[in-house]
Motif scaffolding. Sequence first.
Motif, PDB file in Angstrom:
ATOM      1  N   ALA A  48       0.826  -1.207   0.000  1.00 15.43           N
ATOM      2  CA  ALA A  48       0.000   0.000   0.000  1.00 15.43           C
ATOM      3  C   ALA A  48       0.860   1.256   0.000  1.00 15.43           C
ATOM      4  CB  ALA A  48      -0.911   0.006   1.221  1.00 15.43           C
ATOM      5  N   VAL A  49       0.403   2.249  -0.745  1.00 15.13           N
ATOM      6  CA  VAL A  49       1.009   3.573  -0.759  1.00 15.13           C
ATOM      7  C   VAL A  49       0.182   4.437   0.187  1.00 15.13           C
ATOM      8  CG1 VAL A  49       1.564   5.592  -2.166  1.00 15.13           C
ATOM      9  CG2 VAL A  49       1.726   3.291  -3.159  1.00 15.13           C
ATOM     10  N   GLU A  50       0.829   5.131   1.090  1.00 15.61           N
ATOM     11  CA  GLU A  50       0.113   5.989   2.043  1.00 15.61           C
ATOM     12  C   GLU A  50       0.197   7.446   1.576  1.00 15.61           C
ATOM     13  OE1 GLU A  50      -1.908   4.670   4.107  1.00 15.61           O
ATOM     14  OE2 GLU A  50      -1.186   2.638   3.866  1.00 15.61           O
ATOM     15  N   SER A  51       0.306   8.389   2.458  1.00 18.36           N
ATOM     16  CA  SER A  51       0.388   9.829   2.157  1.00 18.36           C
ATOM     17  C   SER A  51      -0.831  10.356   1.418  1.00 18.36           C
ATOM     18  CB  SER A  51       1.651  10.148   1.348  1.00 18.36           C
ATOM     19  OG  SER A  51       2.797   9.738   2.026  1.00 18.36           O
ATOM     20  N   GLY A  52      -1.986   9.710   1.615  1.00 19.22           N
ATOM     21  CA  GLY A  52      -3.211  10.158   0.969  1.00 19.22           C
ATOM     22  C   GLY A  52      -3.538   9.433  -0.317  1.00 19.22           C
ATOM     23  N   ALA A  53      -2.634   8.581  -0.810  1.00 14.64           N
ATOM     24  CA  ALA A  53      -2.907   7.816  -2.021  1.00 14.64           C
ATOM     25  C   ALA A  53      -3.887   6.681  -1.730  1.00 14.64           C
ATOM     26  CB  ALA A  53      -1.614   7.264  -2.613  1.00 14.64           C
ATOM     27  N   SER A  54      -3.888   6.168  -0.515  1.00 16.81           N
ATOM     28  CA  SER A  54      -4.858   5.179  -0.038  1.00 16.81           C
ATOM     29  C   SER A  54      -5.775   5.897   0.938  1.00 16.81           C
ATOM     30  CB  SER A  54      -4.146   4.018   0.664  1.00 16.81           C
ATOM     31  OG  SER A  54      -3.295   3.343  -0.241  1.00 16.81           O
ATOM     32  N   PHE A  55      -7.004   5.413   1.082  1.00 17.95           N
ATOM     33  CA  PHE A  55      -7.949   6.131   1.935  1.00 17.95           C
ATOM     34  C   PHE A  55      -9.007   5.208   2.523  1.00 17.95           C
ATOM     35  CE2 PHE A  55      -9.416   6.360  -2.454  1.00 17.95           C
ATOM     36  CZ  PHE A  55     -10.769   6.056  -2.378  1.00 17.95           C
ATOM     37  N   ASN A  56      -9.686   5.712   3.536  1.00 17.35           N
ATOM     38  CA  ASN A  56     -10.810   5.021   4.169  1.00 17.35           C
ATOM     39  C   ASN A  56     -12.071   5.816   3.887  1.00 17.35           C
ATOM     40  OD1 ASN A  56      -9.269   2.986   5.653  1.00 17.35           O
ATOM     41  ND2 ASN A  56      -8.489   4.732   6.790  1.00 17.35           N
ATOM     42  N   TYR A  57     -13.172   5.102   3.598  1.00 18.57           N
ATOM     43  CA  TYR A  57     -14.449   5.774   3.396  1.00 18.57           C
ATOM     44  C   TYR A  57     -15.587   4.808   3.690  1.00 18.57           C
ATOM     45  CZ  TYR A  57     -18.291   8.352   1.344  1.00 18.57           C
ATOM     46  OH  TYR A  57     -19.484   9.002   1.162  1.00 18.57           O
ATOM     47  N   ASN A  58     -16.483   5.216   4.533  1.00 21.25           N
ATOM     48  CA  ASN A  58     -17.709   4.464   4.820  1.00 21.25           C
ATOM     49  C   ASN A  58     -17.445   2.979   5.116  1.00 21.25           C
ATOM     50  OD1 ASN A  58     -20.209   5.562   5.196  1.00 21.25           O
ATOM     51  ND2 ASN A  58     -21.005   4.910   3.221  1.00 21.25           N
ATOM     52  N   GLY A  59     -16.439   2.719   5.943  1.00 24.36           N
ATOM     53  CA  GLY A  59     -16.128   1.357   6.353  1.00 24.36           C
ATOM     54  C   GLY A  59     -15.257   0.575   5.388  1.00 24.36           C
ATOM     55  N   ARG A  60     -14.821   1.207   4.306  1.00 27.97           N
ATOM     56  CA  ARG A  60     -13.936   0.533   3.348  1.00 27.97           C
ATOM     57  C   ARG A  60     -12.533   1.102   3.443  1.00 27.97           C
ATOM     58  NH1 ARG A  60     -19.328   1.139   2.423  1.00 27.97           N
ATOM     59  NH2 ARG A  60     -20.074   0.127   0.552  1.00 27.97           N
ATOM     60  N   ARG A  61     -11.551   0.250   3.207  1.00 28.81           N
ATOM     61  CA  ARG A  61     -10.148   0.656   3.090  1.00 28.81           C
ATOM     62  C   ARG A  61      -9.770   0.477   1.627  1.00 28.81           C
ATOM     63  NH1 ARG A  61      -6.000   3.752   4.302  1.00 28.81           N
ATOM     64  NH2 ARG A  61      -4.013   2.773   3.861  1.00 28.81           N
TER      65      ARG A  61
END
Length: 153
Positions: A48-61
């Motif tokens: 996984a790439v972090e720094s905002g490239a990956s995100f969480n929304y409504n219970g999903r990663r």
Amino acid sequence: MKKHCMGRVVAASAVLVSSGAIAFVPASAASATEADCDGIGVIGVFKAVESGASFNYNGRRVELQNESALDRYSRAEIKSGRKAGDRLWVDRSFHAFPDFKGIVSDQSAKSDGWKMCGPYTGSRTQSVFNANYAARACAEIDGTTLCGKWYVD
């Protein structure tokens, strides 16, 4: 000659969430085909790439993942919380960044156009060639289209 992604993704002004990690895009994803992906069935170790490239929304990663051994491909994956009806894709810019690695602006990434690999209704997309190009993970979740930040690997 500049390449443009006509009709695949609606260019719209994005509203950034306070963290800046996800952009809400008002239009839903248009359909692209596997031909718009660069690597079908790429086998490797993806991280996984972090720094905002990956995100969480409504219970999903939702993760943008880069292949770490050969360092040539990116894909998107709903790592947890996937539900029926979720759609997932990965965008890849046509603008090359040969001397840069990290987060780039939406305007810079899209300056020469971009393509969309997907959407997929499963938990993972096929791969796009990422060497010197920006990629981002996008998803349509509960009728809302979201994308992480553009990342050059």
